[in-house]
Design a protein around this motif. Structure first.
Motif, mmCIF file in Angstrom:
data_model
loop_
_atom_site.group_PDB
_atom_site.id
_atom_site.type_symbol
_atom_site.label_atom_id
_atom_site.label_comp_id
_atom_site.label_asym_id
_atom_site.label_seq_id
_atom_site.Cartn_x
_atom_site.Cartn_y
_atom_site.Cartn_z
ATOM 1 N N VAL A 52 42.321 25.428 29.804
ATOM 2 C CA VAL A 52 41.207 25.176 31.613
ATOM 3 C C VAL A 52 39.858 25.402 30.477
ATOM 4 O O VAL A 52 39.626 26.207 29.996
ATOM 5 N N ARG A 53 39.238 24.723 30.889
ATOM 6 C CA ARG A 53 37.995 24.247 29.606
ATOM 7 C C ARG A 53 36.954 25.633 31.301
ATOM 8 O O ARG A 53 36.338 25.061 32.225
ATOM 9 N N VAL A 54 36.362 26.536 30.351
ATOM 10 C CA VAL A 54 35.488 27.285 30.948
ATOM 11 C C VAL A 54 33.742 26.683 31.061
ATOM 12 O O VAL A 54 33.361 26.512 29.780
ATOM 13 N N GLY B 185 27.502 12.776 33.736
ATOM 14 C CA GLY B 185 27.173 11.672 32.734
ATOM 15 C C GLY B 185 27.782 10.691 32.280
ATOM 16 O O GLY B 185 27.518 9.722 32.518
ATOM 17 N N VAL B 186 29.215 10.670 32.131
ATOM 18 C CA VAL B 186 30.195 9.458 32.344
ATOM 19 C C VAL B 186 29.948 8.331 33.141
ATOM 20 O O VAL B 186 29.245 7.457 33.134
ATOM 21 N N ASN B 187 30.517 9.258 34.098
ATOM 22 C CA ASN B 187 30.085 8.077 35.458
ATOM 23 C C ASN B 187 28.710 7.133 35.303
ATOM 24 O O ASN B 187 28.586 5.754 35.357
ATOM 25 N N GLY C 271 25.167 3.042 19.588
ATOM 26 C CA GLY C 271 25.208 4.362 19.974
ATOM 27 C C GLY C 271 27.159 3.875 20.443
ATOM 28 O O GLY C 271 27.241 2.851 22.334
ATOM 29 N N GLY C 272 28.212 4.537 20.078
ATOM 30 C CA GLY C 272 29.223 4.009 20.452
ATOM 31 C C GLY C 272 30.265 5.316 21.316
ATOM 32 O O GLY C 272 31.134 6.116 21.431
ATOM 33 N N GLY C 273 29.189 5.780 22.240
ATOM 34 C CA GLY C 273 30.080 6.950 23.622
ATOM 35 C C GLY C 273 30.023 5.911 24.350
ATOM 36 O O GLY C 273 30.899 4.661 24.702
HETATM 37 C C1 LIG Z 1 29.220 20.076 26.284
HETATM 38 C C2 LIG Z 1 29.352 19.013 27.052
HETATM 39 C C3 LIG Z 1 30.025 18.660 28.322
HETATM 40 C C4 LIG Z 1 29.771 17.584 29.329
HETATM 41 N N1 LIG Z 1 31.086 17.380 29.959
HETATM 42 C C5 LIG Z 1 31.040 16.556 30.838
HETATM 43 C C6 LIG Z 1 31.179 16.603 31.759
HETATM 44 O O1 LIG Z 1 32.858 16.992 32.383
HETATM 45 N N2 LIG Z 1 31.225 14.908 32.620
HETATM 46 C C7 LIG Z 1 30.409 13.855 33.045
HETATM 47 O O2 LIG Z 1 30.878 13.035 33.253
HETATM 48 N N3 LIG Z 1 29.833 13.979 31.704
HETATM 49 C C8 LIG Z 1 30.367 15.240 31.033
HETATM 50 N N4 LIG Z 1 29.059 15.523 29.830
HETATM 51 C C9 LIG Z 1 27.929 14.475 29.652
HETATM 52 C C10 LIG Z 1 28.294 13.227 28.950
HETATM 53 O O3 LIG Z 1 28.685 13.710 27.644
HETATM 54 C C11 LIG Z 1 27.158 11.978 28.906
HETATM 55 O O4 LIG Z 1 26.404 11.962 29.926
HETATM 56 C C12 LIG Z 1 27.760 11.226 28.255
HETATM 57 O O5 LIG Z 1 28.692 11.271 27.204
HETATM 58 C C13 LIG Z 1 27.029 10.120 28.427
HETATM 59 O O6 LIG Z 1 27.503 9.030 27.512
HETATM 60 P P1 LIG Z 1 25.955 7.906 26.318
HETATM 61 O O7 LIG Z 1 27.035 6.936 26.359
HETATM 62 O O8 LIG Z 1 24.913 7.273 27.137
HETATM 63 O O9 LIG Z 1 26.440 8.699 25.490
HETATM 64 P P2 LIG Z 1 27.212 9.621 24.268
HETATM 65 O O10 LIG Z 1 28.177 9.865 24.918
HETATM 66 O O11 LIG Z 1 26.218 10.800 24.377
HETATM 67 O O12 LIG Z 1 27.516 8.786 23.243
HETATM 68 C C14 LIG Z 1 25.924 8.501 22.182
HETATM 69 C C15 LIG Z 1 26.687 7.635 21.273
HETATM 70 O O13 LIG Z 1 25.917 7.854 20.483
HETATM 71 C C16 LIG Z 1 25.815 7.928 18.702
HETATM 72 N N5 LIG Z 1 24.295 7.867 18.133
HETATM 73 C C17 LIG Z 1 23.564 8.880 18.817
HETATM 74 N N6 LIG Z 1 22.102 8.290 17.281
HETATM 75 C C18 LIG Z 1 22.883 7.338 16.863
HETATM 76 C C19 LIG Z 1 22.062 6.665 15.761
HETATM 77 N N7 LIG Z 1 21.142 7.279 15.852
HETATM 78 N N8 LIG Z 1 22.966 5.629 15.564
HETATM 79 C C20 LIG Z 1 23.868 5.148 15.846
HETATM 80 N N9 LIG Z 1 24.427 5.921 16.655
HETATM 81 C C21 LIG Z 1 24.261 6.573 17.340
HETATM 82 C C22 LIG Z 1 26.060 9.437 19.074
HETATM 83 O O14 LIG Z 1 27.073 9.910 17.684
HETATM 84 C C23 LIG Z 1 26.908 9.050 19.980
HETATM 85 O O15 LIG Z 1 28.444 8.627 19.519
HETATM 86 C C24 LIG Z 1 28.935 16.752 29.023
HETATM 87 C C25 LIG Z 1 28.151 16.800 27.987
HETATM 88 C C26 LIG Z 1 28.366 18.438 26.996
HETATM 89 C C27 LIG Z 1 26.827 18.078 25.944
#
Ligand SMILES: Cc1cc2nc3c(=O)[nH]c(=O)nc-3n(C[C@H](O)[C@H](O)[C@H](O)COP(=O)(O)OP(=O)(O)OC[C@H]3O[C@@H](n4cnc5c(N)ncnc54)[C@H](O)[C@@H]3O)c2cc1C
Length: 442
Positions: free
Chosen positions: A240-242, A324-326, A23-25
């Motif tokens: 503006v994000r709503v 979530g990001v935090n 996962g590259g989030g």
């Molecule tokens: C519409 C929306 C708005 C949001 N707004 C906010 C906000 O404003 N502020 C905030 O803090 N949080 C927000 N969030 C939540 C936030 O995006 C997440 O909490 C955060 O991105 C979590 O990070 P992560 O790295 O744990 O997971 P993710 O960001 O979900 O990253 C997971 C990664 O794993 C990859 N992946 C999945 N399955 C596999 C697999 N089998 N093999 C390889 N790669 C895989 C995905 O493609 C993804 O890139 C929002 C979420 C959504 C859906």
């Protein structure tokens, strides 16, 4: 990498590393960065194809002050400064009246403002290679989708993944599931059995609109009217994000009933008349919207021998107060030094097959779960406040917000668990100069 025939047939490329991150989030990239800065080798798998998608456009834009502190610690704040938009205040209007106006500059901490930061900008800053003496290596495979786990003697020893070039097997001392709220790694590791998913009473429709002229661009706005509410957040692209709440499953009902997005425009105009014109301009079809199914996931156990979950995979939160990001970043920053130390001293390569000790993974969860639980509790309290619809309950809500508004101490108490869990006091010189001034790097 070497090409060999794995059990079960089909040629797979095999490789070994110290830590395999799926996962590259924000969580996965931050962990890969933190580990390579500590001299460890990482292979990161990301299923999204960078050639086909620029990355999530609605997601994760609000980064809390604690997230800003963590990005600074990871050495990427300088890289994202240009792309980040500082937010100065949080304003809540209820039944057309302002009931809360929090000014972030007033908090006595070194990192006190949240920022808006588009996720692609955040991810590319985190993905910048780490160089210098003692840095580890990070190989990124994308697109590469984890489809199975390798196991030996009851422990996870790596990952099987599919790529356009064929199957890959990565053996690692530690496998990390950073694959988000619908984590496949969690399921494959059997940790779904320890997960409790709680749907919230509503879904959120996200959309972006032209920024209303009457508004200043440095405020988060929440508008409440009885049991319905909207979030209005300044976006880095000038819009503006709503986030508009609707009853659970409500979008399907709206769409299958043949309603056009006019119903949303009406709802928006009621909550924020200043945004009515922007809604006419920016909300024309349903494809201008994205749906976030809101749920929280509590996972009682984040690890099995050889594998650990971080970020949304370990604890999905609701979108309130951008948590979530935090927490994904905080997990990465907490886990990296524990793992780096456990894998051996002096940057010596760890032979694959030597697993990170279970005690380390357990200590990581123990260290992080309190902060996550406090954020979740605050979010759920907020959620309940927003959805109070009965007139007497709405009066109580306004009274609570007004009480918080008039007391800086109460503001600190309410926001600290989510916004300032790793709070660092202002530098002494600044405090001596009579209180908060702008000390932050954003
Ligand atoms: C519409 C929306 C708005 C949001 N707004 C906010 C906000 O404003 N502020 C905030 O803090 N949080 C927000 N969030 C939540 C936030 O995006 C997440 O909490 C955060 O991105 C979590 O990070 P992560 O790295 O744990 O997971 P993710 O960001 O979900 O990253 C997971 C990664 O794993 C990859 N992946 C999945 N399955 C596999 C697999 N089998 N093999 C390889 N790669 C895989 C995905 O493609 C993804 O890139 C929002 C979420 C959504 C859906």
């Amino acid at each position: 990498m070497s090409a060999e025939t794995p059990p079960g047939g089909g040629r797979a490329t095999r490789t070994e590393t110290e830590v395999c991150v799926v996962g590259g989030g924000p969580g996965g990239r931050a962990l890969a960065r933190a580990l390579t800065r500590l001299g460890r080798d990482v292979v990161l798998l990301e299923k999204r194809d960078p050639a086909k998608s620029a990355g999530p456009s609605f997601r994760g834009e609000s980064v809390s002050p604690d997230g800003v502190r963590l990005l600074d610690g990871l050495g990427v704040l300088g890289r994202v400064r240009e792309a980040a938009h500082r937010v100065d205040r949080l304003e809540i209007q209820d039944a057309g009246r302002k009931v809360l106006d929090v000014r972030f500059a007033g908090f006595p901490y070194a990192y006190r403002h949240p920022v808006e930061l588009a996720q692609p900008a955040l991810l590319s800053a985190l993905a910048e290679p780490v160089r210098g003496p003692g840095a580890g290596r990070c190989a990124v495979l994308e697109p590469a989708t984890a489809v199975g786990l390798l196991r030996k003697d009851g422990a996870v020893t790596g990952v099987r993944a599919g790529t356009p070039e064929g199957p890959v097997e990565i053996r690692a001392a530690l496998t990390v599931g950073a694959d988000g709220r619908y984590s496949a790694v969690r399921r494959m590791a059997g940790l779904d059995a320890h997960a409790r998913r709680t749907p919230l009473e509503r879904d959120v429709i996200w959309l972006k609109l032209p920024f209303p002229e009457a508004w200043d661009r440095r405020a988060y706005r929440v508008r409440i009217s009885r049991g319905s509410h909207g979030l209005f957040l300044p976006s880095t692209d000038g819009t503006v994000r709503v986030g508009l709440n609707i009853p659970k499953g409500g979008l399907r009902k709206l769409r299958s009933g043949g309603a056009g997005p006019g119903v949303l425009r009406e709802r928006l105009a009621k909550l924020a008349p200043e945004a009515a014109e922007a809604a006419r301009e920016g909300l024309r079809t349903w494809s201008d919207t994205a749906l976030l199914d809101i749920f929280t996931t509590e996972v009682a156990r984040w690890w099995v021998p050889g594998l650990v979950l971080i970020g949304d995979a370990a604890h999905t939160l609701s979108p309130i107060l951008g948590q979530g990001v935090n927490h994904a970043l905080a997990d990465a920053v907490a886990l990296a030094p524990l793992v780096a130390e456990a894998l051996g001293s002096g940057g010596a390569p760890t032979p694959a097959g030597v697993r990170a000790p279970a005690g380390v993974l357990e200590a990581f969860q123990r260290g992080r779960k309190g902060d996550v639980a406090r954020s979740r509790a605050l979010q759920l309290r907020q959620e309940r406040m927003f959805t109070l619809a009965a007139p007497a309950a709405a009066v109580l809500r306004r009274t609570v917000y007004r009480a918080v508004n008039s007391s800086p101490a109460l503001q600190r108490r309410v926001l600290a668990p989510a916004y300032f869990p790793g709070r660092r006091p202002l530098p002494r010189t600044e405090a001596a100069a009579g209180g908060p001034r702008e000390a932050e790097p954003v």
